[in-house]
Design an enzyme around this catalytic site. Structure first.
Site, PDB file in Angstrom:
ATOM      1  N   ILE A  44       0.834  -1.209   0.000  1.00 55.58           N
ATOM      2  CA  ILE A  44       0.000   0.000   0.000  1.00 55.58           C
ATOM      3  C   ILE A  44       0.864   1.253   0.000  1.00 55.58           C
ATOM      4  CG2 ILE A  44      -1.737   1.303   1.283  1.00 55.58           C
ATOM      5  CD1 ILE A  44      -2.825  -1.385   2.285  1.00 55.58           C
TER       6      ILE A  44
ATOM      7  N   ASP B 198      11.131   2.812   6.675  1.00 60.64           N
ATOM      8  CA  ASP B 198      10.712   1.421   6.792  1.00 60.64           C
ATOM      9  C   ASP B 198      11.925   0.615   7.235  1.00 60.64           C
ATOM     10  OD1 ASP B 198       9.908  -1.324   6.280  1.00 60.64           O
ATOM     11  OD2 ASP B 198       8.298  -0.514   5.044  1.00 60.64           O
TER      12      ASP B 198
ATOM     13  N   ASN C 109       5.423  -0.568  17.407  1.00 58.42           N
ATOM     14  CA  ASN C 109       5.072   0.751  16.857  1.00 58.42           C
ATOM     15  C   ASN C 109       3.744   1.305  17.352  1.00 58.42           C
ATOM     16  OD1 ASN C 109       3.081  -0.574  15.386  1.00 58.42           O
ATOM     17  ND2 ASN C 109       4.161  -0.454  13.427  1.00 58.42           N
TER      18      ASN C 109
ATOM     19  N   HIS D 148     -13.306   3.651   8.157  1.00 53.81           N
ATOM     20  CA  HIS D 148     -12.548   2.482   7.692  1.00 53.81           C
ATOM     21  C   HIS D 148     -13.082   1.984   6.351  1.00 53.81           C
ATOM     22  CE1 HIS D 148      -9.680  -0.696   9.472  1.00 53.81           C
ATOM     23  NE2 HIS D 148      -9.662  -0.803   8.154  1.00 53.81           N
TER      24      HIS D 148
ATOM     25  N   ASP E 245      -8.854   7.313   8.477  1.00 53.76           N
ATOM     26  CA  ASP E 245      -9.812   6.281   8.070  1.00 53.76           C
ATOM     27  C   ASP E 245      -9.889   5.196   9.129  1.00 53.76           C
ATOM     28  OD1 ASP E 245     -11.663   5.164   6.142  1.00 53.76           O
ATOM     29  OD2 ASP E 245     -10.142   3.632   5.737  1.00 53.76           O
TER      30      ASP E 245
ATOM     31  N   CYS F 155       1.657   1.279   7.595  1.00 49.03           N
ATOM     32  CA  CYS F 155       2.354   0.149   8.203  1.00 49.03           C
ATOM     33  C   CYS F 155       1.402  -0.643   9.106  1.00 49.03           C
ATOM     34  CB  CYS F 155       3.561   0.632   9.016  1.00 49.03           C
ATOM     35  SG  CYS F 155       3.181   1.944  10.189  1.00 49.03           S
ATOM     36  N   PRO F 156       1.700  -1.910   9.336  1.00 48.34           N
ATOM     37  CA  PRO F 156       0.864  -2.710  10.239  1.00 48.34           C
ATOM     38  C   PRO F 156       1.083  -2.260  11.674  1.00 48.34           C
ATOM     39  CG  PRO F 156       2.788  -3.956   9.578  1.00 48.34           C
ATOM     40  CD  PRO F 156       2.807  -2.701   8.764  1.00 48.34           C
TER      41      PRO F 156
ATOM     42  N   GLU G  31     -11.926   2.127  17.393  1.00 50.16           N
ATOM     43  CA  GLU G  31     -12.990   2.042  16.388  1.00 50.16           C
ATOM     44  C   GLU G  31     -13.864   0.803  16.520  1.00 50.16           C
ATOM     45  OE1 GLU G  31     -11.471   0.035  12.372  1.00 50.16           O
ATOM     46  OE2 GLU G  31     -10.353   1.846  12.819  1.00 50.16           O
TER      47      GLU G  31
ATOM     48  N   THR H 237      -4.408   5.663   7.234  1.00 45.25           N
ATOM     49  CA  THR H 237      -5.335   4.697   6.647  1.00 45.25           C
ATOM     50  C   THR H 237      -4.919   3.264   7.001  1.00 45.25           C
ATOM     51  OG1 THR H 237      -4.065   4.764   4.578  1.00 45.25           O
ATOM     52  CG2 THR H 237      -6.005   6.190   4.713  1.00 45.25           C
ATOM     53  N   SER H 238      -4.087   3.118   8.029  1.00 37.97           N
ATOM     54  CA  SER H 238      -3.554   1.805   8.390  1.00 37.97           C
ATOM     55  C   SER H 238      -4.266   1.205   9.590  1.00 37.97           C
ATOM     56  CB  SER H 238      -2.049   1.907   8.645  1.00 37.97           C
ATOM     57  OG  SER H 238      -1.369   2.200   7.447  1.00 37.97           O
ATOM     58  N   ARG H 239      -3.810   1.538  10.796  1.00 33.76           N
ATOM     59  CA  ARG H 239      -4.427   1.050  12.021  1.00 33.76           C
ATOM     60  C   ARG H 239      -4.466   2.197  13.027  1.00 33.76           C
ATOM     61  NH1 ARG H 239      -6.157  -2.256   9.322  1.00 33.76           N
ATOM     62  NH2 ARG H 239      -6.074  -4.538   9.473  1.00 33.76           N
TER      63      ARG H 239
END
Length: 334
Positions: A161, A180, A216, A300, A263, A210-211, A268, A237-239
């Site tokens: 992504i 990264d 993190n 989301h 997002d 990133c996950p 959530e 837009t990840s977590r």
């Protein structure tokens, strides 16, 4: 195929669009799917009785206690229909003989394009302009934006992504910094890989791709925000757990942060994917966050394109059938 030879799947957190996109496989694959609207958690795990597989989404809570109960019920496979797996206790699954699969890649441009839409909407304030024009107000005051050309965008996470996002914003003539721990050789020529502190300090826009891991969690915190440029734009837009919401609110109040596009949200699971319009939302942090004029939140939906849904469904069903066939030795299994 006979019913006895089919894999019985409890499909948790099921929505109408899930039923539609997965229906195409029920006549051609050895699966019997039962859709359950409730999310999987300790209070609903009993619904998994009699099933071989539970199929779960981003906000299902497959913690240690849930996994132990799934094992007692005879469940042999947790099939995630998403890429992230921070909501599953994988160690306990392996210990109890439960396989875990996910969908590592599905239309990465769906999420990347949504991240860009948040940037453009926040910058040019098209959501506010739309509402004004609907009311006959054509005043431009308060709608001033900036050009993306020559701005510096910091991208945290350069997997599928993140790389798709980089390919998009490259076309805007942006300078791209990337962080990264495992640089992606496919996009090295398009970015400057830097350490996280340098990225935070020099980026006009920071986009998270990133996950979520233990290492993190809350990587965007008070200290990180203090290092950022004044008026920075933050996109996630990840977590949700990548950002400390309290620190984000402080940054907005002091005007250190100029724009926020989300997002995802760290709490959530109690809000998203349900209609809350007739309820009083009890989450005070979310309510405070949503009052800022320079914050844009979507529920989301970054993944929510026809292409992505088709890919998610295909991979998920293949993962489920793979367990039945003993084919679990590939990248889709954790």
């Amino acid at each position: 195929m006979t019913q006895s030879s089919s894999n019985k799947v409890a499909f948790f957190s099921s929505k109408s669009f899930d039923k539609q996109v997965f229906a195409q496989f029920e006549q051609t694959k050895p699966v019997i799917v039962s859709h359950i609207e409730s999310r999987l958690e300790q209070t609903t795990v009993a619904l998994a009785a009699g099933f071989d597989t539970v199929c779960v989404f981003v906000n299902d809570d497959v913690n240690t206690q849930v996994v132990e109960q799934l094992a007692e019920l005879g469940v042999k496979h947790v099939a995630l229909r998403c890429a992230g797996y921070n909501n599953v206790d994988i160690t306990t699954c392996h210990k109890l003989g439960i396989s875990v699969s996910h969908v590592p890649v599905y239309s990465p441009y769906s999420v990347a394009e949504h991240a860009l839409s948040l940037i453009l909407t926040l910058n040019r304030r098209t959501h506010k302009a739309y509402n004004r024009v609907k009311e006959g107000n054509f005043e431009l005051q308060g709608l001033l934006g900036f050009t993306l050309h020559n701005k510096t965008i910091g991208v945290i996470g350069t997997g599928h992504i993140g790389s798709a996002f980089i390919n998009i914003v490259e076309g805007f003539g942006c300078k791209i910094l990337a962080y990264d721990p495992t640089p992606n050789p496919l996009i090295k020529s398009k970015v400057e890989y830097v350490d996280l502190q340098y990225l935070l300090t020099h980026s006009d826009i920071i986009s998270l791709h990133c996950p979520l891991t233990q290492d993190n969690s809350h990587m965007i915190n008070v200290n990180a925000i203090q290092q950022m440029k004044d008026g920075v734009m933050i996109i996630n837009t990840s977590r949700g757990g990548l950002i400390d919401t309290s620190a984000l609110i402080k940054g907005l109040k002091t005007q250190k942060i100029g724009y926020v596009g989300l997002d995802v949200y760290e709490m959530e699971s109690e809000l998203f994917f349900r209609d809350r319009s007739y309820e009083v939302i009890q989450d005070d942090l979310f309510q405070r966050l949503s009052t800022f004029h320079n914050v844009l939140i979507t529920g989301h939906q970054g993944f929510f394109t026809q292409e992505a849904l088709n890919e998610i469904a295909t991979t998920t069903i293949n993962n489920i059938c793979g367990v039945t066939e003993g084919q679990t030795n590939h990248d889709n299994f954790l």
